[in-house]
Motif scaffolding. Structure first.
Motif, short mmCIF file in Angstrom:
data_model
loop_
_atom_site.label_atom_id
_atom_site.label_comp_id
_atom_site.label_asym_id
_atom_site.label_seq_id
_atom_site.Cartn_x
_atom_site.Cartn_y
_atom_site.Cartn_z
N ALA A 272 -3.90 76.23 77.61
CA ALA A 272 -2.53 75.83 77.94
C ALA A 272 -1.52 76.94 77.69
O ALA A 272 -0.51 77.03 78.39
CB ALA A 272 -2.15 74.58 77.14
N PHE A 273 -1.78 77.77 76.69
CA PHE A 273 -0.82 78.82 76.32
C PHE A 273 -1.25 80.21 76.78
O PHE A 273 -0.58 81.19 76.45
CB PHE A 273 -0.59 78.80 74.82
CG PHE A 273 0.21 77.62 74.34
CD1 PHE A 273 1.59 77.69 74.24
CD2 PHE A 273 -0.41 76.42 73.99
CE1 PHE A 273 2.34 76.60 73.80
CE2 PHE A 273 0.32 75.33 73.56
CZ PHE A 273 1.70 75.42 73.47
N SER B 206 11.60 72.70 73.85
CA SER B 206 12.09 72.35 75.19
C SER B 206 11.45 73.13 76.33
O SER B 206 11.51 72.68 77.48
CB SER B 206 13.61 72.50 75.24
OG SER B 206 13.97 73.86 75.06
N LEU B 207 10.84 74.27 76.08
CA LEU B 207 10.24 75.07 77.15
C LEU B 207 8.76 74.77 77.40
O LEU B 207 8.16 75.37 78.29
CB LEU B 207 10.39 76.57 76.85
CG LEU B 207 11.81 77.13 76.87
CD1 LEU B 207 11.80 78.62 76.56
CD2 LEU B 207 12.48 76.87 78.21
N LEU B 208 8.20 73.85 76.65
CA LEU B 208 6.77 73.59 76.80
C LEU B 208 6.46 72.94 78.15
O LEU B 208 7.16 72.03 78.60
CB LEU B 208 6.28 72.68 75.68
CG LEU B 208 6.38 73.24 74.26
CD1 LEU B 208 5.92 72.21 73.25
CD2 LEU B 208 5.60 74.53 74.12
N SER B 209 5.38 73.39 78.75
CA SER B 209 4.91 72.82 80.02
C SER B 209 4.16 71.52 79.75
O SER B 209 3.78 71.24 78.60
CB SER B 209 3.97 73.81 80.72
OG SER B 209 2.73 73.87 80.02
N ARG C 163 2.25 70.55 76.28
CA ARG C 163 2.55 69.29 75.57
C ARG C 163 1.27 68.47 75.37
O ARG C 163 1.05 67.90 74.30
CB ARG C 163 3.61 68.49 76.32
CG ARG C 163 5.00 69.14 76.30
CD ARG C 163 5.99 68.35 77.16
NE ARG C 163 6.09 66.95 76.76
CZ ARG C 163 6.81 66.49 75.73
NH1 ARG C 163 7.53 67.34 75.02
NH2 ARG C 163 6.83 65.21 75.44
N ASP C 164 0.43 68.42 76.40
CA ASP C 164 -0.83 67.68 76.29
C ASP C 164 -1.73 68.28 75.22
O ASP C 164 -2.38 67.54 74.46
CB ASP C 164 -1.57 67.66 77.63
CG ASP C 164 -0.90 66.77 78.67
OD1 ASP C 164 -0.02 65.95 78.30
OD2 ASP C 164 -1.25 66.89 79.86
N ALA C 165 -1.79 69.60 75.14
CA ALA C 165 -2.62 70.26 74.13
C ALA C 165 -2.10 69.92 72.72
O ALA C 165 -2.90 69.66 71.81
CB ALA C 165 -2.64 71.76 74.36
N ILE C 166 -0.80 69.90 72.56
CA ILE C 166 -0.23 69.56 71.25
C ILE C 166 -0.51 68.10 70.92
O ILE C 166 -0.83 67.75 69.79
CB ILE C 166 1.28 69.87 71.23
CG1 ILE C 166 1.48 71.39 71.30
CG2 ILE C 166 1.94 69.30 69.97
CD1 ILE C 166 2.88 71.83 71.60
N ARG C 167 -0.41 67.24 71.92
CA ARG C 167 -0.72 65.82 71.72
C ARG C 167 -2.17 65.67 71.24
O ARG C 167 -2.45 64.92 70.30
CB ARG C 167 -0.49 65.04 73.00
CG ARG C 167 -0.71 63.55 72.86
CD ARG C 167 -0.32 62.83 74.16
NE ARG C 167 -0.16 61.41 73.93
CZ ARG C 167 -1.17 60.55 73.93
NH1 ARG C 167 -2.40 60.97 74.17
NH2 ARG C 167 -0.95 59.27 73.70
N GLU C 168 -3.10 66.39 71.87
CA GLU C 168 -4.50 66.33 71.45
C GLU C 168 -4.67 66.84 70.02
O GLU C 168 -5.46 66.31 69.25
CB GLU C 168 -5.38 67.11 72.42
CG GLU C 168 -5.52 66.45 73.78
CD GLU C 168 -6.18 65.09 73.72
OE1 GLU C 168 -7.19 64.94 73.01
OE2 GLU C 168 -5.66 64.16 74.38
#
Length: 157
Positions: free
Chosen positions: A15-16, A113-116, A120-125
């Motif tokens: 993701a990053f 605020s700049l996260l795609s 965001r999905d990777a952070i949620r996981e």
């Protein structure tokens, strides 16, 4: 690392991938801000900051500069966050990234605020994994709430 930790680490890396610092606040620069350094010193720190490859930042440097998380602008946060998350997954970060991403102030939300959507999905996981490891932890209710609201997957219409 467990298989699930490796899966989440791979999601974060993917993701990053390719994210650079750009004009964002760098790690050493942010640490200098925390230390109330003058503009000249901040510029020297900025010159030493990694700007192109967040994965090149050593875990020891992230640990020494962990308060930088409070001073990043959105571009600085997007660049450094995956490095902090991976070090956390390795168990070598002395602070709780689940707390930093699960208990969200308005300021922290602005930093994110700049996260795609993929980021965001990777952070949620990552947060779901943290809840799986410690479902009754002190921060679990706040993290669960943020996973269900702020970090909830966006629905494309």
């Amino acid at each position: 690392m467990t298989n699930e930790e490796r899966r989440v680490a791979d999601l974060i890396r993917e993701a990053f991938q390719g994210v650079t610092l750009g004009d964002g606040i760098g790690l050493l620069e942010a640490q200098g801000m925390d230390d109330y350094e003058c503009g000249e010193t901040l510029a020297k720190y900025r010159a030493k900051d990694e700007k192109n490859d967040w994965s090149a930042i050593p875990a020891g440097t992230l640990n020494r500069c962990n308060s930088s998380l409070s001073f990043f602008d959105p571009a600085g946060m997007r660049f450094h966050l995956p490095a902090f998350l991976l070090v956390d997954l390795e168990g070598t970060l002395p602070q709780e990234m689940d707390f930093k991403l699960g208990v969200l102030s308005e300021y922290r939300r602005s930093q994110l605020s700049l996260l795609s959507p993929a980021q965001r999905d990777a952070i949620r996981e990552f947060l779901l994994l943290c809840l799986q490891k410690d479902p009754e932890g002190f921060n679990a209710p706040s993290i669960r709430r943020s996973v269900d609201t702020y970090w909830a997957p966006s629905i494309d219409t």
